[in-house]
Scaffold this motif. Structure first.
Motif, mmCIF file in Angstrom:
data_model
loop_
_atom_site.group_PDB
_atom_site.id
_atom_site.type_symbol
_atom_site.label_atom_id
_atom_site.label_comp_id
_atom_site.label_asym_id
_atom_site.label_seq_id
_atom_site.Cartn_x
_atom_site.Cartn_y
_atom_site.Cartn_z
ATOM 1 N N ALA A 254 0.822 -1.206 0.000
ATOM 2 C CA ALA A 254 0.000 0.000 0.000
ATOM 3 C C ALA A 254 0.862 1.265 0.000
ATOM 4 O O ALA A 254 2.033 1.243 0.398
ATOM 5 C CB ALA A 254 -0.922 0.000 1.227
ATOM 6 N N ASP A 255 0.276 2.352 -0.445
ATOM 7 C CA ASP A 255 0.921 3.660 -0.430
ATOM 8 C C ASP A 255 0.671 4.297 0.938
ATOM 9 O O ASP A 255 -0.481 4.608 1.265
ATOM 10 C CB ASP A 255 0.341 4.536 -1.547
ATOM 11 C CG ASP A 255 1.006 5.910 -1.615
ATOM 12 O OD1 ASP A 255 1.791 6.246 -0.712
ATOM 13 O OD2 ASP A 255 0.710 6.647 -2.576
ATOM 14 N N PHE A 257 1.001 7.176 1.961
ATOM 15 C CA PHE A 257 0.446 8.518 1.883
ATOM 16 C C PHE A 257 -1.030 8.505 1.461
ATOM 17 O O PHE A 257 -1.719 9.502 1.604
ATOM 18 C CB PHE A 257 1.253 9.360 0.900
ATOM 19 C CG PHE A 257 2.687 9.558 1.313
ATOM 20 C CD1 PHE A 257 3.023 10.444 2.323
ATOM 21 C CD2 PHE A 257 3.693 8.821 0.709
ATOM 22 C CE1 PHE A 257 4.339 10.608 2.716
ATOM 23 C CE2 PHE A 257 5.013 8.978 1.091
ATOM 24 C CZ PHE A 257 5.335 9.876 2.097
ATOM 25 N N ALA A 258 -1.484 7.385 0.909
ATOM 26 C CA ALA A 258 -2.865 7.310 0.427
ATOM 27 C C ALA A 258 -3.714 6.337 1.223
ATOM 28 O O ALA A 258 -4.940 6.344 1.099
ATOM 29 C CB ALA A 258 -2.881 6.907 -1.056
ATOM 30 N N ASP A 259 -3.101 5.504 2.040
ATOM 31 C CA ASP A 259 -3.854 4.505 2.783
ATOM 32 C C ASP A 259 -3.443 4.562 4.250
ATOM 33 O O ASP A 259 -2.514 5.266 4.625
ATOM 34 C CB ASP A 259 -3.582 3.106 2.221
ATOM 35 C CG ASP A 259 -4.837 2.256 2.182
ATOM 36 O OD1 ASP A 259 -5.715 2.454 3.058
ATOM 37 O OD2 ASP A 259 -4.936 1.399 1.297
ATOM 38 N N SER A 260 -4.144 3.822 5.091
ATOM 39 C CA SER A 260 -3.862 3.806 6.525
ATOM 40 C C SER A 260 -4.016 2.399 7.063
ATOM 41 O O SER A 260 -4.685 1.545 6.448
ATOM 42 C CB SER A 260 -4.803 4.750 7.271
ATOM 43 O OG SER A 260 -6.133 4.267 7.233
ATOM 44 N N ARG A 293 4.822 1.535 6.232
ATOM 45 C CA ARG A 293 5.837 2.518 5.858
ATOM 46 C C ARG A 293 7.077 1.903 5.236
ATOM 47 O O ARG A 293 7.991 2.586 4.832
ATOM 48 C CB ARG A 293 6.244 3.326 7.093
ATOM 49 C CG ARG A 293 5.120 4.242 7.601
ATOM 50 C CD ARG A 293 5.511 4.948 8.882
ATOM 51 N NE ARG A 293 4.483 5.898 9.291
ATOM 52 C CZ ARG A 293 4.504 6.560 10.441
ATOM 53 N NH1 ARG A 293 5.516 6.384 11.283
ATOM 54 N NH2 ARG A 293 3.536 7.404 10.757
#
Length: 294
Positions: A254-255, A257-260, A293
């Motif tokens: 996952a990105d 900066f775009a996901d959590s 991350r």
């Protein structure tokens, strides 16, 4: 997806190679091209199993006390803790480089053979890719590698990528060891096999013990007992384990900066973030935020 240019200077001669790699869950697939000769010596190949599948050319290798001339029909299998690794690649050599996380190998073996048997599996230093399971695994890798280079493809979707990653790990085990040469299905009752297939194919579905039992044609208590006997866990514990694994794989790709972490956890049915984080750390050795991350 990342591309790296590596330059070394063996014997005053510059060697340039290009390397592109992408992750498919616990499987990293890279493609390397050598434009000059390269020699390498290292103490160990690191964590995870490592395979090079030549597309053009061949290379000389020594690992685990075995000298090999690696080519498209017979490839070397490097395992962690195997000691020193020596190799020499010639100009024009091109190959796929596959690294599989040890945790994925251990989990697959435990799932297929049981925890008591998984530690006894022996891996030969050479894998046959001329025919049989080895050839099929190599062809699957080549096909997936072509898809990885296509922007916006289906492999960007976790529900597509995760089962393919599982297939690569299971296929590797079939090709690299004789422990799974006989059908694994024979070791488990049909109801357990059917339930596992349902869970693995769509773990995000609203699965319950009753729905799984109905699909397998047995009562809930019978299915519960069979799972405990053959897998050492209940059906719903198995569902949770698969969902946790798929969530981990999605966090890896996952990105940040775009996901959590919370969004990924919810997608895989984990509504309590604290319990998800604790389960993730217990299984994979790191907090989910660190996985996200990279």
């Amino acid at each position: 997806m990342r591309t790296t240019t590596i330059e070394t200077i063996p014997q005053h001669e510059v060697t340039v190679s290009t390397y592109r790699a992408a992750d498919l869950g616990p499987v990293n697939i890279g493609e390397v091209t050598m434009t000059g000769e390269l020699r390498l010596e290292c103490d160990d190949i690191g964590t995870g199993f490592y395979v090079q599948l030549p597309v053009a050319g061949r290379f000389e290798s020594r690992h685990r006390g075995v000298d090999m001339m690696v080519n498209p029909l017979s490839v070397a299998l490097y395992r962690p803790g195997g000691g020193q690794f020596h190799a020499r690649w010639g100009a024009g050599y091109r190959a796929l480089c596959i690294r599989i996380e040890m945790t994925a190998i251990d989990a697959a073996l435990a799932r297929l053979l049981g925890d008591q048997m998984s530690g006894r599996v022996a891996f030969e230093p050479v894998m046959n890719t001329a025919d049989g399971y080895g050839r099929s695994w190599a062809e699957l890798l080549l096909s997936i590698n072509r898809q990885l280079t296509a922007p916006g493809g289906l492999l960007a979707q976790p529900l597509v990528a995760a089962p393919l990653a599982d297939s690569l790990v299971n296929g590797f085990l079939m090709a690299a060891t004789n422990a799974l040469a006989a059908p694994v299905a024979a070791a488990r009752p049909a109801a357990v096999r059917a339930a596992v297939d349902v869970i693995e194919s769509d773990p995000s579905a609203p699965l319950t013990l009753s729905t799984l039992a109905a699909h397998c044609g047995v009562g809930p208590r019978s299915l519960q007992k069979a799972f405990q006997q053959h897998l050492g866990m209940s059906p719903m514990e198995y569902v949770r384990d698969v969902r946790l694994r798929r969530a981990h794989e999605e966090l890896r790709t996952a990105d940040p900066f775009a996901d959590s972490v919370a969004a990924v956890a919810r997608r895989w049915g984990f509504t309590h973030l604290g319990r998800f984080a604790a389960a993730h750390e217990a299984k994979f050795g790191q907090k989910p935020l660190r996985t996200l991350r990279g």
